[in-house]
Design a protein around this motif. Structure first.
Motif, mmCIF file in Angstrom:
data_model
loop_
_atom_site.group_PDB
_atom_site.id
_atom_site.type_symbol
_atom_site.label_atom_id
_atom_site.label_comp_id
_atom_site.label_asym_id
_atom_site.label_seq_id
_atom_site.Cartn_x
_atom_site.Cartn_y
_atom_site.Cartn_z
ATOM 1 N N GLN A 30 -69.793 -37.783 -5.006
ATOM 2 C CA GLN A 30 -70.355 -38.274 -6.264
ATOM 3 C C GLN A 30 -70.125 -37.321 -7.436
ATOM 4 O OE1 GLN A 30 -71.777 -41.724 -6.143
ATOM 5 N NE2 GLN A 30 -70.304 -41.212 -4.549
ATOM 6 N N GLU A 75 -81.378 -40.608 2.400
ATOM 7 C CA GLU A 75 -81.957 -40.338 3.732
ATOM 8 C C GLU A 75 -83.078 -39.303 3.635
ATOM 9 O OE1 GLU A 75 -77.933 -41.221 6.413
ATOM 10 O OE2 GLU A 75 -78.396 -39.188 5.791
ATOM 11 N N GLY A 97 -79.881 -38.501 -9.579
ATOM 12 C CA GLY A 97 -78.968 -39.588 -9.963
ATOM 13 C C GLY A 97 -79.659 -40.937 -9.996
ATOM 14 N N ASP A 98 -79.043 -41.919 -9.364
ATOM 15 C CA ASP A 98 -79.600 -43.276 -9.301
ATOM 16 C C ASP A 98 -79.468 -43.767 -7.858
ATOM 17 O OD1 ASP A 98 -77.011 -44.631 -8.851
ATOM 18 O OD2 ASP A 98 -76.571 -44.042 -10.904
ATOM 19 N N PRO A 99 -80.031 -44.938 -7.537
ATOM 20 C CA PRO A 99 -80.042 -45.359 -6.127
ATOM 21 C C PRO A 99 -78.656 -45.391 -5.469
ATOM 22 C CG PRO A 99 -81.523 -46.746 -7.396
ATOM 23 C CD PRO A 99 -80.805 -45.869 -8.390
ATOM 24 N N ALA A 100 -77.643 -45.863 -6.186
ATOM 25 C CA ALA A 100 -76.303 -45.951 -5.585
ATOM 26 C C ALA A 100 -75.723 -44.562 -5.341
ATOM 27 C CB ALA A 100 -75.370 -46.775 -6.477
ATOM 28 N N VAL A 101 -75.950 -43.656 -6.264
ATOM 29 C CA VAL A 101 -75.489 -42.271 -6.091
ATOM 30 C C VAL A 101 -76.212 -41.632 -4.903
ATOM 31 C CG1 VAL A 101 -75.555 -39.971 -7.158
ATOM 32 C CG2 VAL A 101 -74.769 -41.933 -8.487
ATOM 33 N N ARG A 102 -77.514 -41.923 -4.777
ATOM 34 C CA ARG A 102 -78.286 -41.332 -3.664
ATOM 35 C C ARG A 102 -77.841 -41.862 -2.303
ATOM 36 N NH1 ARG A 102 -82.542 -41.821 -7.563
ATOM 37 N NH2 ARG A 102 -83.437 -43.696 -6.659
ATOM 38 N N HIS A 103 -77.244 -43.044 -2.272
ATOM 39 C CA HIS A 103 -76.733 -43.572 -1.004
ATOM 40 C C HIS A 103 -75.493 -42.826 -0.521
ATOM 41 C CE1 HIS A 103 -78.830 -47.727 -1.432
ATOM 42 N NE2 HIS A 103 -79.498 -46.926 -0.633
ATOM 43 N N MET A 104 -74.788 -42.178 -1.436
ATOM 44 C CA MET A 104 -73.546 -41.489 -1.065
ATOM 45 C C MET A 104 -73.683 -39.965 -1.105
ATOM 46 S SD MET A 104 -71.058 -43.479 -0.186
ATOM 47 C CE MET A 104 -69.556 -42.517 -0.449
#
Lengths: 264, 163
Positions: A30, A75, A97-104
């Motif tokens: 990211q 996680e 960051g934001d939710p999508a960034v936190r997923h990666m």
């Protein structure tokens, strides 16, 4: 983005063998991928660390927390086990960051990059965390060496982060509304022996740092009021288009008070 | 070059691309699925959000090679048999779009958000969960309304299904 060659190792050793001066480890990507798209980085090879089991997983045994380097912010933020012993840490992870960034994005990737505005370094310094790599263990104090600089050698990779859960922890940050990076973030923790850790993100011109003055003030009285008469020296703080060093100095105090207020 | 095989909207697809090819380029240019948009290309705007292995990610900030072997869902994969997904239907009902450019990412983000919160959303949560999605037309108000309505609809739907 300049051309690169992608690799997907399945073990730490295999990954380390692929490493070289021109190659880079790729975790969540990211930060690295946007940097490559701007052609500010052009690694010959990308070594994807997301498929190595040894880098995954969170374990909490008693007060001992171990977080695999490839764990994502998401996680960590949603780990009930970590939340149970160190809620300040899960709160911090849930506000990157934001939710999508936190997923990666991953904790290993974030601390290996050591962006001065990243959140984790402040917490790891305050908690006195240990950074495990594929070759050694380092205290957080020794790991973070400056702006985007760490003690990591060329082929070395972060494998896990470990810390002992404190009695209380809290984090508060003032986000840049556009980038969502911390303009200043303060992580506080109080240990069972009464000692206090305070880590500051986003403000130091040399990266995250501890604030001994705030630690001393809070050790006697872990309340926002204890920070009332603290004055933070702006020398050594960043001054940029977003905020002056003096403004950040004041933010450290304000975020410190809020972090103490929120600490549980 | 990378040989990519992934499941896109339930269909196994394969293709060859450069190692540096972004997932969004693979989806749009290799697979011809142009519903996924590129807005900012700097990970800020969220127009490119798709689901990879069930999680919302920015497909402009992931390599196609990283998604090799994954299950990908794009905006084209939401409707079933001509019937709009509840989130799509709610966006239409509540005027959650004007120019429509951000809409695919908004909807993919909304579906992910509703799933993660088990359909239990309030306005504050929706607004903060939309951190990574930018809309330049609506002022967000109707987007938030649409997501709350869809969450309620989907929540009550699952309750009925459970009974």
């Amino acid at each position: 983005m300049y051309a690169t060659t992608y690799h997907r190792p399945t073990s730490v050793d295999e990954a380390a063998k692929l490493a070289s001066e021109e190659a880079k480890y790729l975790s969540g990507g990211q930060t690295l991928l946007p940097t490559m798209k701007q052609r500010l980085a052009a690694p010959s090879d990308l070594i994807d660390l997301r498929h190595i089991d040894a880098l995954k997983g969170i374990t909490v045994e008693g007060g001992n927390v171990r977080i695999g380097a490839a764990c994502t912010h998401s996680e960590i933020a949603t780990s009930e086990a970590i939340k149970g012993v160190c809620p300040g840490f899960t709160y911090l992870a849930g506000h990157i960051g934001d939710p999508a960034v936190r997923h990666m994005g991953t904790i290993g990737g974030s601390i290996a990059n050591n962006d001065p505005a990243a959140d984790y370094p402040s917490a790891l310094l305050a908690l006195g965390a240990t950074i495990r790599t594929n070759t050694r263990s380092l205290a957080a104090e020794d790991f973070f060496t400056g702006l985007f600089e760490t003690a990591l050698d060329e082929r070395e990779m972060v494998t896990a982060v470990e810390f002992t859960a404190p009695d209380k922890s809290g984090y508060s940050k003032f986000r840049n509304p556009a980038s969502r990076y911390a303009m200043t973030g303060v992580f506080v923790c109080k240990r069972s022996d009464g000692s206090v850790g305070v880590g500051v993100a986003g403000a130091g011109s040399d990266g995250a740092f501890r604030s001994p003055d705030m630690e001393r003030a809070l050790a006697g009285d872990f309340t926002p009021a204890a920070l009332e008469n603290i004055s933070i020296d702006p020398s050594g703080l960043m001054s940029d288009m977003h905020a002056s060093a003096e403004y950040r100095a004041n933010l450290i105090k304000v975020m410190g008070k809020r972090a103490v207020q929120q600490a549980v | 070059m990378a040989e990519i095989t992934m499941t896109v909207n339930g269909r196994t697809v394969s293709g060859t691309c450069e190692d540096r090819t972004l997932l969004v380029q693979f989806i749009r240019e290799n697979q011809g699925l142009t519903g996924t948009h590129v807005g900012c290309d700097t990970s800020q705007c969220g127009a490119c959000v798709v689901h990879v292995d069930g999680k919302a990610v920015k497909s402009c900030t992931m390599l196609a090679a990283q998604a090799n072997g994954s299950e990908v869902t794009t905006i084209e994969g939401l409707a079933s048999g001509g019937e709009l997904h509840p989130v799509q239907a709610a966006f239409r009902e509540h005027h959650g779009l004007q120019c429509g450019f951000c809409t695919p990412g908004m909807i993919m983000t909304a579906v992910d958000m509703i799933r993660r919160h088990d359909g239990k959303l309030d306005e504050h949560t929706v607004r903060s969960e939309l951190d990574g999605n930018i809309c330049r037309c609506t002022g967000y108000h109707n987007i938030v309304k649409a997501i709350l309505a869809a969450a309620e609809e989907m929540g009550s739907g699952s309750k009925v299904a459970a009974e």
